[in-house]
Design a protein around this motif. Structure first.
Motif, PDB file in Angstrom:
ATOM      1  N   SER A 336      -2.379  87.842 133.454  1.00 49.51           N
ATOM      2  CA  SER A 336      -3.171  89.062 133.629  1.00 49.51           C
ATOM      3  C   SER A 336      -3.869  89.117 134.984  1.00 49.51           C
ATOM      4  CB  SER A 336      -4.216  89.167 132.516  1.00 49.51           C
ATOM      5  OG  SER A 336      -5.121  88.080 132.571  1.00 49.51           O
ATOM      6  N   THR A 337      -4.063  87.961 135.604  1.00 51.16           N
ATOM      7  CA  THR A 337      -4.802  87.916 136.869  1.00 51.16           C
ATOM      8  C   THR A 337      -3.884  87.991 138.078  1.00 51.16           C
ATOM      9  OG1 THR A 337      -6.536  86.582 135.850  1.00 51.16           O
ATOM     10  CG2 THR A 337      -6.444  86.588 138.243  1.00 51.16           C
ATOM     11  N   TYR A 338      -2.833  87.186 138.087  1.00 47.02           N
ATOM     12  CA  TYR A 338      -2.021  87.029 139.292  1.00 47.02           C
ATOM     13  C   TYR A 338      -0.640  87.673 139.208  1.00 47.02           C
ATOM     14  CZ  TYR A 338      -5.621  83.718 140.671  1.00 47.02           C
ATOM     15  OH  TYR A 338      -6.823  83.145 141.006  1.00 47.02           O
ATOM     16  N   LEU A 339      -0.311  88.316 138.091  1.00 49.62           N
ATOM     17  CA  LEU A 339       0.967  89.009 137.974  1.00 49.62           C
ATOM     18  C   LEU A 339       0.727  90.430 137.483  1.00 49.62           C
ATOM     19  CD1 LEU A 339       3.194  86.266 136.266  1.00 49.62           C
ATOM     20  CD2 LEU A 339       2.962  86.749 138.711  1.00 49.62           C
ATOM     21  N   ASP A 340       1.455  91.393 138.054  1.00 52.75           N
ATOM     22  CA  ASP A 340       1.327  92.772 137.600  1.00 52.75           C
ATOM     23  C   ASP A 340       2.261  93.018 136.423  1.00 52.75           C
ATOM     24  OD1 ASP A 340       3.861  92.962 138.673  1.00 52.75           O
ATOM     25  OD2 ASP A 340       3.220  94.031 140.489  1.00 52.75           O
ATOM     26  N   GLU A 341       2.403  94.270 136.015  1.00 52.43           N
ATOM     27  CA  GLU A 341       3.222  94.594 134.839  1.00 52.43           C
ATOM     28  C   GLU A 341       4.687  94.251 135.050  1.00 52.43           C
ATOM     29  OE1 GLU A 341       2.526  98.659 133.935  1.00 52.43           O
ATOM     30  OE2 GLU A 341       0.440  98.355 133.317  1.00 52.43           O
ATOM     31  N   GLU A 342       5.143  94.275 136.300  1.00 53.46           N
ATOM     32  CA  GLU A 342       6.542  93.926 136.585  1.00 53.46           C
ATOM     33  C   GLU A 342       6.735  92.438 136.845  1.00 53.46           C
ATOM     34  OE1 GLU A 342       5.037  96.578 138.107  1.00 53.46           O
ATOM     35  OE2 GLU A 342       6.008  97.990 136.720  1.00 53.46           O
ATOM     36  N   GLY A 343       5.657  91.661 136.723  1.00 53.98           N
ATOM     37  CA  GLY A 343       5.753  90.231 136.967  1.00 53.98           C
ATOM     38  C   GLY A 343       5.677  89.845 138.424  1.00 53.98           C
ATOM     39  N   GLN A 344       5.253  90.768 139.293  1.00 54.04           N
ATOM     40  CA  GLN A 344       5.134  90.481 140.706  1.00 54.04           C
ATOM     41  C   GLN A 344       3.718  89.992 141.029  1.00 54.04           C
ATOM     42  OE1 GLN A 344       7.821  90.512 142.759  1.00 54.04           O
ATOM     43  NE2 GLN A 344       8.874  90.929 140.814  1.00 54.04           N
ATOM     44  N   PRO A 345       3.576  89.136 142.048  1.00 54.62           N
ATOM     45  CA  PRO A 345       2.247  88.591 142.373  1.00 54.62           C
ATOM     46  C   PRO A 345       1.249  89.670 142.777  1.00 54.62           C
ATOM     47  CG  PRO A 345       3.986  87.322 143.431  1.00 54.62           C
ATOM     48  CD  PRO A 345       4.642  88.542 142.850  1.00 54.62           C
ATOM     49  N   GLN A 346       0.011  89.462 142.384  1.00 51.79           N
ATOM     50  CA  GLN A 346      -1.087  90.350 142.750  1.00 51.79           C
ATOM     51  C   GLN A 346      -2.367  89.529 142.868  1.00 51.79           C
ATOM     52  OE1 GLN A 346      -2.069  93.208 139.719  1.00 51.79           O
ATOM     53  NE2 GLN A 346      -2.499  91.660 138.170  1.00 51.79           N
ATOM     54  N   ASN A 347      -3.430  90.128 143.401  1.00 52.99           N
ATOM     55  CA  ASN A 347      -4.750  89.486 143.485  1.00 52.99           C
ATOM     56  C   ASN A 347      -4.730  88.186 144.273  1.00 52.99           C
ATOM     57  OD1 ASN A 347      -6.962  90.823 142.480  1.00 52.99           O
ATOM     58  ND2 ASN A 347      -6.565  90.286 140.367  1.00 52.99           N
ATOM     59  N   LEU A 348      -3.859  88.070 145.246  1.00 52.55           N
ATOM     60  CA  LEU A 348      -3.742  86.830 146.000  1.00 52.55           C
ATOM     61  C   LEU A 348      -4.502  86.864 147.319  1.00 52.55           C
ATOM     62  CD1 LEU A 348       0.055  86.003 145.506  1.00 52.55           C
ATOM     63  CD2 LEU A 348      -1.884  85.355 144.075  1.00 52.55           C
ATOM     64  N   SER A 349      -4.630  88.034 147.931  1.00 52.09           N
ATOM     65  CA  SER A 349      -5.189  88.146 149.271  1.00 52.09           C
ATOM     66  C   SER A 349      -6.489  88.929 149.258  1.00 52.09           C
ATOM     67  CB  SER A 349      -4.193  88.810 150.227  1.00 52.09           C
ATOM     68  OG  SER A 349      -2.994  88.079 150.296  1.00 52.09           O
ATOM     69  N   GLN A 350      -7.328  88.629 150.231  1.00 49.98           N
ATOM     70  CA  GLN A 350      -8.549  89.384 150.478  1.00 49.98           C
ATOM     71  C   GLN A 350      -8.365  90.140 151.788  1.00 49.98           C
ATOM     72  OE1 GLN A 350     -11.005  89.463 148.351  1.00 49.98           O
ATOM     73  NE2 GLN A 350     -12.627  90.526 149.465  1.00 49.98           N
ATOM     74  N   GLU A 351      -8.633  91.431 151.762  1.00 51.51           N
ATOM     75  CA  GLU A 351      -8.463  92.261 152.953  1.00 51.51           C
ATOM     76  C   GLU A 351      -9.739  92.232 153.794  1.00 51.51           C
ATOM     77  OE1 GLU A 351      -5.506  93.476 153.487  1.00 51.51           O
ATOM     78  OE2 GLU A 351      -4.781  92.774 151.535  1.00 51.51           O
ATOM     79  N   TYR A 352      -9.573  92.209 155.109  1.00 50.99           N
ATOM     80  CA  TYR A 352     -10.687  92.230 156.053  1.00 50.99           C
ATOM     81  C   TYR A 352     -10.437  93.337 157.082  1.00 50.99           C
ATOM     82  CZ  TYR A 352     -11.509  87.643 153.995  1.00 50.99           C
ATOM     83  OH  TYR A 352     -11.729  86.612 153.113  1.00 50.99           O
ATOM     84  N   PRO A 353     -10.737  94.587 156.728  1.00 51.67           N
ATOM     85  CA  PRO A 353     -10.458  95.706 157.639  1.00 51.67           C
ATOM     86  C   PRO A 353     -11.209  95.558 158.957  1.00 51.67           C
ATOM     87  CG  PRO A 353     -11.071  96.478 155.440  1.00 51.67           C
ATOM     88  CD  PRO A 353     -11.360  95.018 155.484  1.00 51.67           C
ATOM     89  N   GLY A 354     -10.550  95.914 160.036  1.00 48.19           N
ATOM     90  CA  GLY A 354     -11.175  95.871 161.347  1.00 48.19           C
ATOM     91  C   GLY A 354     -11.341  94.491 161.916  1.00 48.19           C
ATOM     92  N   SER A 355     -10.751  93.472 161.282  1.00 49.03           N
ATOM     93  CA  SER A 355     -10.881  92.102 161.750  1.00 49.03           C
ATOM     94  C   SER A 355      -9.568  91.626 162.352  1.00 49.03           C
ATOM     95  CB  SER A 355     -11.285  91.186 160.597  1.00 49.03           C
ATOM     96  OG  SER A 355     -11.209  89.830 160.980  1.00 49.03           O
ATOM     97  N   LYS A 356      -9.658  90.558 163.163  1.00 47.20           N
ATOM     98  CA  LYS A 356      -8.436  89.966 163.699  1.00 47.20           C
ATOM     99  C   LYS A 356      -7.570  89.415 162.581  1.00 47.20           C
ATOM    100  CE  LYS A 356     -10.481  88.696 168.149  1.00 47.20           C
ATOM    101  NZ  LYS A 356     -10.809  87.578 169.079  1.00 47.20           N
ATOM    102  N   VAL A 357      -8.218  88.973 161.488  1.00 48.31           N
ATOM    103  CA  VAL A 357      -7.485  88.501 160.307  1.00 48.31           C
ATOM    104  C   VAL A 357      -7.418  89.663 159.314  1.00 48.31           C
ATOM    105  CG1 VAL A 357      -7.398  86.797 158.462  1.00 48.31           C
ATOM    106  CG2 VAL A 357      -8.340  86.171 160.690  1.00 48.31           C
TER     107      VAL A 357
END
Length: 794
Positions: A336-357
């Motif tokens: 429920s945390t790391y896989l979506d309904e199709e079994g693909q990975p999710q919730n793995l990355s944190q976005e940092y808008p406007g950053s070099k990373v």
């Protein structure tokens, strides 16, 4: 190898209700202040103090409240991500970062305290889990809004009872028993679907209650689960299913915990109504239990840490919290945390808008599973699938080609599931695969001890009436970043004292007895000398004499000849460096050494100026430290833990069998941590309320002059005759036996006609609706019981 670079403002998760991720130094300007941006600090102080000079404004901007910086990290937290978008381009990063405080202390020096980033959301989630003991005391709730009856009973109103008002002839039926269930309505949601619902007594669905006390007696007296099943089968002549035993244990836990909560509520209300300002002397320690593996194919034990806090005066054990969440199934949480309904990975990355990373793997305080021991969590997910594979290979038929193909397809499918788990845990989050003998059981998930400890103390503070708190602990590494924030208000009001203590736990019984007797002789000699020279008089309080004796013999404690006694987590600017040896050997705590991490402000400032290795201590300082050393003790938690280990065979630890053998399995010990937690809760409440036992309060002065023994007449029979030979009388001290709840002052006992007090009637407690006491619902049930008793009397 590529790395990630961040600013603190990008990673800072906030401080939450309990001021996590702020400086823990009570003498720092940043104590309890969350991080603020440099520009925000400058504008705040410019508007607040327009008369500041540029130099002063620069100082506030650089070192004012809310000033922190991101520091380095330890090598043990380094991770490497080499999966998904980093495939062929691995990135190195640290899963935990340290924040450095830039504030100033009261003496004008820089604070420079450091602390790791924690998640306020994870702490709040752990508090919610433990507040109602893994949901045991959640109770019914409104179907429209989810508000629980027991949380806000004033919002609910009675709306009828499920009981017959007329018999089969149409005549009014006599009510000679309490109704099995009652309808209630949530007044704010009246008219909405689910706002009206029925509530029943905890034991209303039990068809046969005769075995309950047998089960309870067996649970509390060292019987294993299999032994309970065998005993009941012999007593009843019927086969008793394991699920029935587990259901009854869960019911006992619910009733016991509800009874205790009601007693604690009444006690707290009585103390607060009296206006009495009491000093809570608390002792805290940990107990480690190791749970058996579940199947012989998976020989991995589960280690559980139990946080225990008790009252030093009475021995009452307030809480026992285990770092294990029985509600969470690892594979379900992972899917429920790391896989979506199709079994693909999710919730793995944190976005940092406007950053070099632009994006990076989530850190431990950002991950939804960060509340758990994640290496064990991911290992438990793999462990569950592998246990299934072993059983499937043994049980699935493989005679025909179709059966073999189906078997292979199942194995390939589950191998793919394992590969996906390892790709996320090892390839993305960088966790090395944990293949040791200690792996989380897949019937629940072990939690991070930091969050469990924090929740333990938060809920403990909620249970106590207003007053001062003196807390004694060991040098536990998890406590320095937590306790200053949890007891923030008490520290500011000088109502919180934290004492760290150590003593020789390996001393043998003869050695302990010898040293305790030597201490008593030395104290008696000190008292007699004080009476002779006029320092004391016959009416002098015995505690004052003991404190004077302690002050006369205090000495600086060092590890070796020149190293500080404390461990590295306590060698920080927030805490004084001085630790002292005590001349007392009371309660069997041999070689007692006490430190003073947090004490009231005036004494704290004095202690911070004393070097850790100062040989000669000022007489005034000795007099101030002596009462604190006197109060430091582990006696109540030690008594409880010794009783628990002696009485409960299901709590036996499945110890190591050696490096070559691996973990060992104890026949009869429990393998389901959820049931073990239930049994621990049952035993703790029974220990508090129903078992009369002697307790040597560490503050009670035991001396022949203070507490003279009773002379017991003795005689020895002459063999083969009815004659006796008289022997000299023997002095004997018989300690009074009471339950911890009686000593604590709770109105849980029953007074007999002769004036003596006895524990409450166990049968009556089990079959009263304690879960609903204190609500209108409970009053309705109680009135029904009263009418029934009156009709029986008539």
């Amino acid at each position: 190898m590529a790395t990630f670079n961040f600013k603190l403002s990008q990673l800072y998760p906030g401080s939450g209700e309990h001021k996590l991720n702020t400086c823990g130094n009570p003498d720092c300007s940043n104590f309890g202040h969350p991080m603020t941006e440099r520009a925000a600090r400058r504008e705040l102080w410019r508007s607040k103090r327009p008369d500041l000079t540029p130099e002063q404004l620069k100082l506030y901007e650089t070192n004012g409240p809310g000033a922190y910086k991101l520091a380095g990290s330890k090598a043990k937290h380094l991770r490497v991500s080499s999966a998904f978008q980093f495939d062929g381009n691995p990135h190195e990063w640290s899963d935990q970062r340290t924040i450095r405080c830039l504030g100033q202390t009261r003496d004008g020096s820089p604070c420079k305290s450091g602390f790791s980033i924690l998640s306020p959301a994870h702490l709040a989630e752990e508090v919610d889990r433990l507040r109602n003991y893994n949901g045991v005391l959640d109770g019914p709730s409104c179907g429209a809004c989810g508000v629980r009856l027991l949380d806000k009973p004033d919002e609910f109103a009675l709306n009828g009872a499920h009981e017959r008002t007329k018999d089969r002839d149409g005549k009014p039926a006599k009510r000679n028993a309490a109704p099995k269930s009652i309808r209630v309505v949530h007044k704010p949601c009246k008219g909405k679907k689910g706002a009206r619902f029925s509530v029943s007594l905890p034991h209303a669905g039990q068809k046969n209650t005769a075995d309950n006390l047998r089960i309870l007696g067996a649970v509390l007296n060292s019987a294993g689960i299999i032994d309970i099943q065998r005993t009941l089968s012999i007593a009843t002549g019927k086969s008793i299913g394991m699920s029935r035993i587990y259901d009854r244990i869960a019911w006992f836990e619910e009733v016991y915990l509800a009874y205790e909560r009601e007693m604690l509520r009444r006690w707290k209300a009585k103390i607060e109504k009296s206006g009495e300002l009491i000093e809570h002397r608390l002792s805290h320690d940990d107990m480690v239990l190791t749970v058996n593996w579940e199947t012989a194919a998976d020989r991995r034990n589960t280690q559980l840490n139990c946080a225990v806090t008790a009252d030093a005066r009475s021995g009452y054990v307030y809480r026992l919290d285990v770092d294990f969440d029985p509600r969470a199934a690892p594979l379900d949480v992972f899917n429920s945390t790391y896989l979506d309904e199709e079994g693909q990975p999710q919730n793995l990355s944190q976005e940092y808008p406007g950053s070099k990373v632009a994006s990076a793997p989530k850190f431990s305080w950002q991950r939804p599973t960060g509340r758990f021991h994640e290496s064990q969590f991911f290992g438990a997910c793999v462990n569950e699938i592998r246990a299934f594979q072993i059983c499937a290979k043994r049980r699935m038929p493989k005679r025909t080609k179709d059966q073999q193909d189906e078997r292979k397809e199942i194995m390939d499918r589950t191998d793919g599931m394992i590969a996906k788990i390892r790709e996320i845990s090892e390839g993305w989050f960088g966790f090395p695969f944990d293949d040791t003998d200690e792996r989380g059981s897949f019937k629940g998930v072990t939690t991070r001890d930091t969050y469990t400890k924090g929740a333990h103390f938060i809920l403990l503070k909620e249970m106590l009436p207003y007053g001062s708190i003196v807390l004694t602990t060991e040098q536990e590494a998890t406590l320095p970043p937590l306790l200053p924030h949890i007891f923030d208000q008490e520290i500011r009001e000088n109502r919180f004292t934290w004492l760290a203590m150590s003593f020789n736990k390996k001393a043998t019984k003869p050695e302990r007895q010898r040293l305790v007797n030597g201490y008593r002789r030395a104290r008696k000699k000190f008292r007699d000398k004080g009476l002779y020279n006029g320092r004391f008089d016959p009416d002098t309080d015995e505690q004052a004499i003991t404190e004077a004796f302690i002050a006369s013999g205090l000495s600086t404690a060092l590890r070796g000849t020149s190293s500080p006694f404390q461990i590295s987590n306590y060698k920080i600017r927030s805490f004084p460096g001085l630790w002292v040896k005590s001349p007392t050997e009371a309660s069997g705590e041999i070689g007692k050494v006490v430190g003073f991490p947090i004490v009231p402000r005036p004494l704290r400032q004095t202690l911070k100026q004393v070097p850790f290795d100062q040989e000669q201590l000022d007489a005034d300082l000795r007099r101030e430290l002596a009462p604190l050393v006197y109060k430091a003790t582990f006696q109540p938690v030690s008594s409880f833990m010794n009783s628990l280990r002696t009485r409960l065979s299901v709590a036996d630890r499945a110890g190591s069998g050696g490096a070559r053998v691996g973990g060992t399995y104890i026949q009869g010990a429990i393998f389901n941590p959820k049931i073990l937690v239930s049994i621990l809760n049952i035993y703790r409440v029974h220990y508090n309320f129903f078992e009369e036992r002697s307790y040597a309060c560490p503050y009670a002065e035991i001396d022949d002059l203070i507490d003279p023994p009773v002379m017991i007449q003795r005689a020895m029979p002459i063999p083969g005759t009815d004659e006796f030979v008289d022997l000299p009388p023997k002095p004997r001290r018989v300690p009074a036996k009471k339950t911890p709840a009686m000593r604590h002052g709770m109105d849980a006992f029953t007074k007999k006609k002769d004036g003596s007090e006895v524990p409450p009637d166990l049968y009556r407690v089990l079959y009263r609706p304690w879960l609903y006491m204190g609500t209108k619902l409970g009053a309705r049930f109680e009135r029904s019981r009263g009418k029934r008793r009156q009709s029986q009397a008539d």
